[in-house]
Design an enzyme around this catalytic site. Structure first.
Site, PDB file in Angstrom:
ATOM      1  N   GLY A  59       4.865  11.066  -3.172  1.00  0.00           N
ATOM      2  CA  GLY A  59       5.884  12.097  -3.364  1.00  0.00           C
ATOM      3  C   GLY A  59       7.391  12.598  -4.445  1.00  0.00           C
ATOM      4  N   CYS A  86       4.737   3.984  -2.363  1.00  0.00           N
ATOM      5  CA  CYS A  86       6.251   4.847  -2.687  1.00  0.00           C
ATOM      6  C   CYS A  86       6.823   6.313  -1.689  1.00  0.00           C
ATOM      7  CB  CYS A  86       5.736   6.012  -4.385  1.00  0.00           C
ATOM      8  SG  CYS A  86       7.228   6.277  -4.569  1.00  0.00           S
ATOM      9  N   TYR A  87       6.735   7.036  -2.168  1.00  0.00           N
ATOM     10  CA  TYR A  87       7.352   7.715  -0.786  1.00  0.00           C
ATOM     11  C   TYR A  87       6.443   7.688  -0.067  1.00  0.00           C
ATOM     12  CZ  TYR A  87       7.968  12.527   1.679  1.00  0.00           C
ATOM     13  OH  TYR A  87       8.365  13.464   2.061  1.00  0.00           O
ATOM     14  N   HIS A 178       3.745   1.963  -7.399  1.00  0.00           N
ATOM     15  CA  HIS A 178       2.651   2.745  -7.857  1.00  0.00           C
ATOM     16  C   HIS A 178       1.669   1.336  -7.590  1.00  0.00           C
ATOM     17  CE1 HIS A 178       3.818   6.690  -6.730  1.00  0.00           C
ATOM     18  NE2 HIS A 178       4.543   6.265  -7.429  1.00  0.00           N
ATOM     19  N   GLU A 180      -2.000   1.730  -8.090  1.00  0.00           N
ATOM     20  CA  GLU A 180      -3.182   3.045  -8.352  1.00  0.00           C
ATOM     21  C   GLU A 180      -3.189   3.024 -10.449  1.00  0.00           C
ATOM     22  OE1 GLU A 180      -1.020   3.700  -6.163  1.00  0.00           O
ATOM     23  OE2 GLU A 180      -0.225   5.610  -6.943  1.00  0.00           O
ATOM     24  N   ASP A 235     -22.658  18.605 -16.277  1.00  0.00           N
ATOM     25  CA  ASP A 235     -22.523  18.652 -14.514  1.00  0.00           C
ATOM     26  C   ASP A 235     -23.659  19.652 -13.947  1.00  0.00           C
ATOM     27  OD1 ASP A 235     -20.256  17.457 -14.403  1.00  0.00           O
ATOM     28  OD2 ASP A 235     -19.451  18.761 -14.759  1.00  0.00           O
ATOM     29  N   LYS A 377     -16.402  12.142 -12.456  1.00  0.00           N
ATOM     30  CA  LYS A 377     -17.548  12.849 -13.613  1.00  0.00           C
ATOM     31  C   LYS A 377     -18.176  11.908 -13.124  1.00  0.00           C
ATOM     32  CE  LYS A 377     -18.217  15.254 -17.176  1.00  0.00           C
ATOM     33  NZ  LYS A 377     -18.531  16.903 -17.435  1.00  0.00           N
TER      34      LYS A 377
END
Ligand code: XMP
Length: 521
Positions: A59, A86-87, A178, A180, A235, A377
């Site tokens: 964050g 992180c944060y 991070h 990710e 979709d 998606k």
């Protein structure tokens, strides 16, 4: 709260730009997770969600600042593993008795960094440090200066002496980088180890989801009828196929043909859903209405507004004929859901007014069925495959609601649309023949409002110029032009000019987004 009964992981969002990527990594590991902004995570919420593990996102705030975002203290008493990023690491350390110091230039780290292991190896890092060090992505101003009691250090970097910390007994883990993001190449391993430690069985598969949603849709809808605006996009197609599997004849789709579709598009979409999949599809042939109202209009926003309004009128007209309609199906995806609850708010300025059927449900007294609300998606695509939709359908490039109207700058005429359709078909055929379709986010032709002089055979021509567009993108928010070879471009231009009467000049649009947009209007 979710409609899902799988093992759940909770991601508490403190506002990082990349929180969605954490969810992506977990879903790839067949773990169902939900992102919730920290303000919504109360003691009761935690009890109700009953997550099997929790992740604190990064964050932009500083934990040193009074009033900065926090999770509820009860999260530490759930008895489940927690991973702070992180944060999220700094919050955990401060909450549990450690210290965080505000950023100074010599301790801030932004970008690529290298983490080295300490002596002891832990399960969270299985598969890490096969080389001497691991590349990670850092983005922090503040840093942990003292770890909380019970924690030990398992990895360090030059700017973060506490890059990897853990309290093995409580199964609390906290990292400064991070895992990710793409720039932490081995990051996924950390998530894999974390969810294994938390005991997830990997029960999140599209096969299981399909079964579960079919049951849910039946429960929700009962004897009512559902109507669905079928556009032929991924979709709405997947939503329709799934709802059809659940309630069969109780679903009616409306395919609005506004005369702004691509070559053979209406026949392909209606043919597939009606003839191959046995869905009830109303083919609303409203070309004259739309093209009539658009006559003489060249302002892009006016075009969009006219089409958006007519679309709703037309849809409503057909929907009114469906007896017992109580629900409207919508292909809302998870990123739209996160966007609408995110604490950082949605997009700020309107660049283009996108058209959708958003306001319809209240107007018509309909309730919503949104069977894709939990999915990203690529999960929707996988579900589509599960449901037997052809691969060629599932992998289609996005096509905007206003259709060819926004690829025809200036006034729209039937002649121009005819030329545009043909040119577009040749272009897409070229892209498919060269095996490039799946590498490209979106490709199309725009017909320009200028005519240019050319020479063909022995004669002079005075015909339209067109622009070819092809972009790569992850989400349509930013985009880069696709670097076709000159050979491909030359061959394609020759084909279009030879095969499409009415075009005598071809250009290639090399604008990225920003500053351009993907569509021309
Ligand atoms: P732009 O042109 O804004 O487009 O860069 C980003 C993506 O959105 C699509 N697009 C639309 N999709 N209704 C839609 O359903 C619309 O009104 C609309 N306008 C643009 C565009 O094709 C691209 O994928």
């Amino acid at each position: 709260m979710s409609q899902i009964s799988h093992e759940r992981l909770l991601i508490i969002d403190f506002g990082s730009q990349v929180t969605q990527l954490i969810a992506r990594r977990l879903r790839e590991l067949n773990v169902y997770c939900e992102i919730h902004p920290y303000q919504n995570v109360t003691d009761d919420f935690l009890k109700e969600l009953a997550p099997k593990a929790v992740i604190f996102s990064g964050g932009p705030d500083s934990v040193v600042r009074e009033g900065s975002p926090r999770p509820p203290q009860s999260v530490y008493d759930l008895g489940v593993p927690i991973l702070g990023i992180c944060y999220g690491q700094q919050v955990m350390m401060q909450d549990l008795g450690g210290k965080v110091e505000a950023g100074e230039s010599h301790t801030a780290e932004f970008g690529r960094a290298y983490v080295k292991p300490t002596e002891q190896r832990i399960d969270l890092l299985a598969g890490w440090f096969l080389e001497e060090r691991e590349q990670v992505w850092m983005s922090h101003g503040d840093h942990v200066s003292e770890i909380a009691p019970g924690f030990a250090v398992y990895g360090t970097s030059p700017g973060a002496p506490f890059a990897i910390t853990a309290d093995l007994e409580r199964r609390f883990y906290a990292v400064q980088f991070h895992p990710e993001v793409h720039h932490t190449p081995n990051g996924k391993t950390i998530y894999e180890n974390f969810v294994r430690d938390a005991g997830f069985s990997g029960d999140w598969t599209m096969d299981a989801y399909r079964e579960e949603m079919v049951k849910k849709i039946r429960e929700q809808v009962g004897d009512s009828h559902v109507i669905c605006a079928l556009s032929g996009g991924v979709d709405s197609s997947v939503a329709a196929a799934l709802i059809h599997e659940a309630i069969g004849e109780q679903l009616t789709c409306v395919f609005v043909d506004h005369g702004l579709l691509r070559l053979n598009e209406a026949d392909e979409v209606v043919g597939m859903f009606r003839d191959h999949m046995n869905l009830k599809v109303i083919h609303a042939q409203e070309q004259d209405l739309f093209l009539g109202e658009l006559e003489g209009v060249s302002d892009p926003e006016t075009k969009r507004k006219i089409i958006g309004k007519l679309f709703i009128d037309v849809f409503q007209k057909y929907a009114d004929q469906i007896e017992g309609a109580g629900y409207l199906a919508q292909g809302t995806l998870y990123p739209d859901v996160i966007e609408s609850v995110s604490f950082s708010g949605g997009p700020s300025v309107t660049i283009k007014s996108h058209h959708n059927v958003g306001g319809l449900p209240e107007k018509m007294g309909l309730k919503l069925v949104e069977p894709l609300r939990e999915l990203f998606k690529d999960e929707v695509r996988e579900l589509g495959r599960e449901l037997g939709l052809p691969t060629s359908f599932i992998g289609r490039h996005p096509f905007p609601g206003p259709g060819l109207a926004i690829r025809c700058p200036g006034e729209i005429t039937r002649d121009k649309l005819e030329i545009l359709r043909k040119a577009d078909a040749v272009y897409i055929d070229q892209i498919r023949k060269h095996g490039l379709y799946d590498e490209i986010w979106q490709a199309f032709v725009a017909i320009l409002p200028v005519r240019t002089v050319g020479v063909m055979g022995d004669g002079r021509t005075y015909d339209y110029a067109c622009a070819l567009r092809a972009v790569t993108s992850v989400d349509g928010m930013t985009a880069d032009y696709y670097p076709f070879s000159h050979e491909f471009l030359g061959e394609t231009a020759t084909r279009i000019i030879n095969e499409v009467k009415g075009i005598n000049r071809c250009t290639y649009d090399i604008t990225s987004k920003p500053p351009g947009t993907i569509e021309w209007e």
